[in-house]
Scaffold this motif. Structure first.
Motif, PDB file in Angstrom:
ATOM      1  N   LEU A 127       0.816  -1.204   0.000  1.00 34.53           N
ATOM      2  CA  LEU A 127       0.000   0.000   0.000  1.00 34.53           C
ATOM      3  C   LEU A 127       0.851   1.256   0.000  1.00 34.53           C
ATOM      4  O   LEU A 127       0.418   2.305  -0.481  1.00 34.53           O
ATOM      5  CB  LEU A 127      -0.935   0.005   1.208  1.00 34.53           C
ATOM      6  CG  LEU A 127      -2.130  -0.945   1.157  1.00 34.53           C
ATOM      7  CD1 LEU A 127      -2.917  -0.874   2.450  1.00 34.53           C
ATOM      8  CD2 LEU A 127      -3.024  -0.612  -0.018  1.00 34.53           C
ATOM      9  N   GLU A 128       2.053   1.196   0.526  1.00 35.72           N
ATOM     10  CA  GLU A 128       2.921   2.366   0.559  1.00 35.72           C
ATOM     11  C   GLU A 128       3.372   2.778  -0.833  1.00 35.72           C
ATOM     12  O   GLU A 128       3.755   3.923  -1.053  1.00 35.72           O
ATOM     13  CB  GLU A 128       4.125   2.081   1.444  1.00 35.72           C
ATOM     14  CG  GLU A 128       3.761   1.752   2.886  1.00 35.72           C
ATOM     15  CD  GLU A 128       4.970   1.407   3.720  1.00 35.72           C
ATOM     16  OE1 GLU A 128       6.080   1.385   3.144  1.00 35.72           O
ATOM     17  OE2 GLU A 128       4.806   1.173   4.931  1.00 35.72           O
ATOM     18  N   LYS A 129       3.332   1.828  -1.772  1.00 35.91           N
ATOM     19  CA  LYS A 129       3.782   2.134  -3.127  1.00 35.91           C
ATOM     20  C   LYS A 129       2.667   2.713  -3.993  1.00 35.91           C
ATOM     21  O   LYS A 129       2.912   3.138  -5.111  1.00 35.91           O
ATOM     22  CB  LYS A 129       4.327   0.874  -3.779  1.00 35.91           C
ATOM     23  CG  LYS A 129       5.494   0.254  -3.030  1.00 35.91           C
ATOM     24  CD  LYS A 129       5.989  -0.992  -3.710  1.00 35.91           C
ATOM     25  CE  LYS A 129       7.147  -1.622  -2.947  1.00 35.91           C
ATOM     26  NZ  LYS A 129       7.633  -2.867  -3.591  1.00 35.91           N
ATOM     27  N   ALA A 166       6.236  13.194  -8.211  1.00 35.62           N
ATOM     28  CA  ALA A 166       5.809  13.420  -6.824  1.00 35.62           C
ATOM     29  C   ALA A 166       6.144  12.183  -6.007  1.00 35.62           C
ATOM     30  O   ALA A 166       5.320  11.290  -5.809  1.00 35.62           O
ATOM     31  CB  ALA A 166       4.328  13.728  -6.765  1.00 35.62           C
ATOM     32  N   LYS A 167       7.393  12.147  -5.570  1.00 41.69           N
ATOM     33  CA  LYS A 167       7.836  10.986  -4.805  1.00 41.69           C
ATOM     34  C   LYS A 167       7.326  11.063  -3.370  1.00 41.69           C
ATOM     35  O   LYS A 167       7.226  12.138  -2.787  1.00 41.69           O
ATOM     36  CB  LYS A 167       9.367  10.907  -4.788  1.00 41.69           C
ATOM     37  CG  LYS A 167       9.956  10.677  -6.170  1.00 41.69           C
ATOM     38  CD  LYS A 167      11.465  10.539  -6.084  1.00 41.69           C
ATOM     39  CE  LYS A 167      12.062  10.250  -7.455  1.00 41.69           C
ATOM     40  NZ  LYS A 167      13.529  10.115  -7.383  1.00 41.69           N
ATOM     41  N   GLY A 168       7.040   9.912  -2.839  1.00 39.61           N
ATOM     42  CA  GLY A 168       6.619   9.831  -1.451  1.00 39.61           C
ATOM     43  C   GLY A 168       5.160  10.133  -1.202  1.00 39.61           C
ATOM     44  O   GLY A 168       4.743  10.180  -0.053  1.00 39.61           O
ATOM     45  N   THR A 169       4.370  10.361  -2.251  1.00 36.96           N
ATOM     46  CA  THR A 169       2.946  10.640  -2.064  1.00 36.96           C
ATOM     47  C   THR A 169       2.158   9.340  -1.993  1.00 36.96           C
ATOM     48  O   THR A 169       2.532   8.338  -2.586  1.00 36.96           O
ATOM     49  CB  THR A 169       2.415  11.498  -3.217  1.00 36.96           C
ATOM     50  OG1 THR A 169       2.610  10.787  -4.442  1.00 36.96           O
ATOM     51  CG2 THR A 169       3.136  12.837  -3.268  1.00 36.96           C
ATOM     52  N   ILE A 170       1.044   9.383  -1.296  1.00 35.06           N
ATOM     53  CA  ILE A 170       0.175   8.227  -1.110  1.00 35.06           C
ATOM     54  C   ILE A 170      -1.239   8.616  -1.507  1.00 35.06           C
ATOM     55  O   ILE A 170      -1.726   9.703  -1.158  1.00 35.06           O
ATOM     56  CB  ILE A 170       0.196   7.739   0.349  1.00 35.06           C
ATOM     57  CG1 ILE A 170       1.617   7.308   0.753  1.00 35.06           C
ATOM     58  CG2 ILE A 170      -0.767   6.577   0.552  1.00 35.06           C
ATOM     59  CD1 ILE A 170       1.724   6.855   2.191  1.00 35.06           C
TER      60      ILE A 170
END
Length: 250
Positions: free
Chosen positions: A158-160, A176-180
């Protein structure tokens, strides 16, 4: 026609009967017994199968059947066993010459018996059948292990969700790295919550049979902090992991 071995005599040289061994344990599903010399000498049928079973470590020498053998009476004579009280063995199912099923039970009266354990002779090898509560406990433990493992894998993936692949985007658009994607996370949570509501509550464990002493639960003594971390392997299944082909020869 082979002559049946005399009752009450445990060897082939006509000597005195050996000293009575200790009573068998409750859980002996990890071993099996086979006497090839006896099988080569006598036929394995319903008349002699009890004498063969009495040679195994599963046999309780304090049973009522042994008293009938000492009186030169057939140990499976139901007319005599029904007049006695205590531990006895009954021949439950027969498929000569391949399968014989013995049931160990406690008799409190002519019509009142309490089943205790079950043994079966398959092609000359004697086994103890696993208890139903142990089979259920092993299957439930194995199912919970794989369900917990699946939830752990799903939560890690889910984090990916919502990440932007920089290789597939143009150079003008910054990834946008690190977005969920919280909408996707909430959707998965709703699905898991609805599945949990549909599942019925876990039934209470079945009672242990009379005389059974459960193994000490070492994991239950540990605190909740020590149980976190990696998932432990499920308990051994009495049928899949300890079947007849995987038991220690005795």
């Amino acid at each position: 026609m082979a002559t049946p071995p005399p009752p009450g005599i445990g060897n082939f040289e006509g000597g005195p009967p050996p000293a009575a061994p200790q009573q068998p344990g409750t859980d002996m599903t990890g071993i099996c017994f086979r006497d090839q010399l006896w099988l080569n000498t006598y036929p394995l049928d319903r008349n002699l199968v009890f004498d063969y079973f009495a040679l195994s470590p599963f046999y309780d020498w304090t049973c009522n059947n042994e008293q009938l053998r000492m009186r030169s009476i057939h140990p499976l004579d139901l007319s005599q066993l029904s007049k006695m009280t205590g531990i006895e063995y009954m021949l439950n199912e027969v498929m000569e010459p391949h399968l014989f099923v013995f049931r160990k039970q406690k008799r409190d009266g002519p019509e009142k018996v309490t089943p205790m354990l079950t043994y079966y002779i398959l092609d000359g090898s004697i086994y103890q059948a696993p208890q139903l509560c142990n089979v259920f406990a092993a299957r439930v433990s194995r199912a919970l292990y794989y369900i917990s493992k699946a939830f752990t894998t799903a939560s890690s993936k889910l984090e990916k969700i919502g990440y932007v692949d920089s290789e597939n985007e143009s150079e003008d658009v910054k990834p946008a790295k690190g977005t969920i994607d919280f909408k996707e996370v909430k959707r998965v949570d709703r699905i898991l919550a609805s599945l949990q509501r549909k599942l019925p509550p876990a039934p209470p464990p079945p009672p242990f049979p009379e005389g059974y002493v459960p193994a000490p639960a070492s994991e239950a003594e540990k605190g909740p902090e020590s149980q976190q971390g990696e998932l432990q392997q499920p308990a051994a299944d009495p049928i899949i992991d300890q079947g007849p082909a995987k038991r220690m020869k005795f």
